[in-house]
Design a protein around this motif. Structure first.
Motif, short mmCIF file in Angstrom:
data_model
loop_
_atom_site.label_atom_id
_atom_site.label_comp_id
_atom_site.label_asym_id
_atom_site.label_seq_id
_atom_site.Cartn_x
_atom_site.Cartn_y
_atom_site.Cartn_z
N ILE A 145 0.47 -1.22 0.05
CA ILE A 145 -0.18 0.00 -0.06
C ILE A 145 0.91 1.14 0.02
N PRO A 146 0.68 2.28 -1.12
CA PRO A 146 1.53 3.30 -1.07
C PRO A 146 1.52 4.11 0.19
N PHE A 147 2.57 4.41 0.83
CA PHE A 147 2.40 5.25 2.07
C PHE A 147 2.52 6.71 2.07
N GLY A 148 3.08 7.18 0.84
CA GLY A 148 3.00 8.59 0.82
C GLY A 148 1.80 9.58 0.99
N PRO A 149 0.60 8.96 0.33
CA PRO A 149 -0.58 9.59 0.46
C PRO A 149 -0.91 9.74 2.02
N TRP A 150 -0.61 8.68 2.85
CA TRP A 150 -1.10 8.87 4.38
C TRP A 150 -0.08 9.88 5.07
N MET A 151 1.33 9.84 4.62
CA MET A 151 2.15 10.73 5.20
C MET A 151 1.80 12.18 5.01
N LEU A 152 1.14 12.56 3.77
CA LEU A 152 0.72 13.76 3.38
C LEU A 152 -0.71 14.00 4.29
N ALA A 153 -1.53 13.26 4.13
CA ALA A 153 -2.73 13.19 4.78
C ALA A 153 -2.68 13.50 6.37
N GLY A 154 -1.70 12.74 7.00
CA GLY A 154 -1.38 12.98 8.49
C GLY A 154 -0.89 14.12 8.55
N ALA A 155 -0.09 14.72 7.72
CA ALA A 155 0.53 16.16 7.93
C ALA A 155 -0.55 17.09 7.98
N TRP A 156 -1.23 17.11 7.03
CA TRP A 156 -2.43 18.17 7.11
C TRP A 156 -3.40 17.91 8.54
N VAL A 157 -3.50 16.82 8.96
CA VAL A 157 -4.24 16.49 10.14
C VAL A 157 -3.34 17.15 11.11
N GLY A 158 -2.10 17.14 11.25
CA GLY A 158 -1.07 17.81 12.26
C GLY A 158 -1.38 19.47 12.07
N ILE A 159 -1.31 19.97 10.72
CA ILE A 159 -1.34 21.21 10.55
C ILE A 159 -2.73 21.85 11.14
N LEU A 160 -4.00 21.16 10.92
CA LEU A 160 -5.14 21.55 11.21
C LEU A 160 -5.73 21.60 12.75
N ILE A 161 -5.21 20.36 13.30
CA ILE A 161 -5.43 20.03 14.74
C ILE A 161 -4.49 19.68 15.65
N GLY A 162 -3.09 19.65 15.23
CA GLY A 162 -2.01 19.34 15.98
C GLY A 162 -1.94 19.74 16.98
N GLU A 163 -1.98 21.09 17.11
CA GLU A 163 -1.54 22.23 18.26
C GLU A 163 -2.54 22.05 19.30
N PRO A 164 -3.74 22.22 18.99
CA PRO A 164 -5.02 21.85 19.84
C PRO A 164 -4.93 20.62 20.70
N VAL A 165 -4.80 19.66 19.95
CA VAL A 165 -4.75 18.18 20.35
C VAL A 165 -3.40 18.06 21.49
N GLY A 166 -2.40 18.54 20.95
CA GLY A 166 -1.41 18.64 21.97
C GLY A 166 -1.45 19.52 23.07
#
Length: 303
Positions: free
Chosen positions: A274-295
């Motif tokens: 399963i190509p992992f690149g798309p999930w790395m990028l999707a995860g990055a946008w999750v981090g950008i959007l909600i990473g700091e509030p979740v942290g």
């Protein structure tokens, strides 16, 4: 939201349509080794495509999804990518317009839109979004993350973050230089190097982590994933440690969930790649959007 922000969002959406058309070209030509500057041609009959046929979304609709010369079907993916890119460009612009990701300038409204931080964050995110779309399409198609995109993209992001860091410190909230002729020199002490340093550390840390994973499991992690990790870590680190940690974890969570779903539905086996690149990028946008509030939420639970 101000009228200027609304206009900017609309312009960004229209610009995104054009960028989406270009990303379709990149996703098709880079893996195939076709020069990007070559004129557009039909893949089936090599007939030249006229300018009006290249208008994002509307050109495809006018042709009813078929080549004007040979009648070959034009994949619906092309207008979908163009429309999606336009929508995402508008969404990112709206998000930056109503927030201050780095909070270096406590101003709102027109003052916020006039700051170097606003334009730096916006341009960096739009470039990263373009890279995310192109690399996702290529990885899904060919299981590759080309160096020709990842490495220049990484360098571009670092350059944008550096320029934004410097100009945010040198320029006041109103968008002009402070003081007299020596104001630029006198303002260097106001530059906050913290986010840029964090971005460098984040890029190196995530690159090193994926490098170790690849050493342990060469078949489970490609070299392109390792290089992409450096790019992703740099972008996430700029926004904060919470964004970096959440974004890195989200990649494995999303990829793992997909793997489980595919196995349960019989669409994949234990050795299915399963190509992992798309999930790395999707995860990055999750981090950008909600990473700091979740942290911050998690640290609050621990305190």
């Amino acid at each position: 939201m101000t009228a200027a922000a609304v206009v900017l969002i609309v312009v960004a959406g229209l610009y995104g349509l054009v960028i989406g058309s270009f990303l379709n070209v990149v996703a098709y030509r880079v893996p195939a080794g076709i020069p990007l500057i070559r004129e557009s041609r039909c893949p089936s009959c090599a007939a030249r495509i006229r300018w009006w046929q290249n208008v994002p979304v509307f050109g495809w609709l006018a042709l009813r999804g078929r080549c004007a010369a040979c009648g070959a079907q034009i994949p619906a993916r092309y207008p979908v990518v163009e429309a999606l890119t336009g929508v995402l460009f508008a969404a990112v612009t709206a998000g930056v317009a109503v927030s201050r990701p780095l909070d270096a300038r406590p101003v709102d409204g027109m003052l916020w839109l006039g700051t170097a931080e606003f334009w730096g964050v916006l341009i960096a995110l739009l470039v990263f979004l373009s890279l995310s779309i192109a690399l996702t399409l290529i990885d899904l198609d060919s299981r590759r993350l080309p160096n020709a995109i990842v490495l220049p993209g990484w360098a571009t992001i670092i350059a944008l973050l550096l320029i934004t860091t410097v100009l945010t410190g040198l320029l006041p909230a109103e968008g002009g230089l402070e003081g007299g002729s020596d104001a630029r020199t006198g303002s260097w002490d106001r530059i906050d190097w913290g986010p840029l340093l964090r971005a460098v550390v984040g890029g190196v840390a995530l690159f090193a982590f994926y490098f170790v994973v690849r050493l342990i499991s060469p078949r489970g992690m490609g070299g392109g994933d390792v290089k992409l990790a450096g790019l992703v870590g740099t972008m996430l680190g700029w926004f904060g440690w919470g964004a970096l940690i959440v974004g890195a974890f989200a990649a494995f969570l999303l990829g793992g969930l997909l793997g489980v779903v595919m196995m349960l539905t019989g669409r994949a086996g234990g050795k299915t790649a399963i190509p992992f690149g798309p999930w790395m990028l999707a995860g990055a946008w999750v981090g950008i959007l909600i990473g700091e509030p979740v942290g911050r939420w998690y640290l609050g639970l621990m305190s």
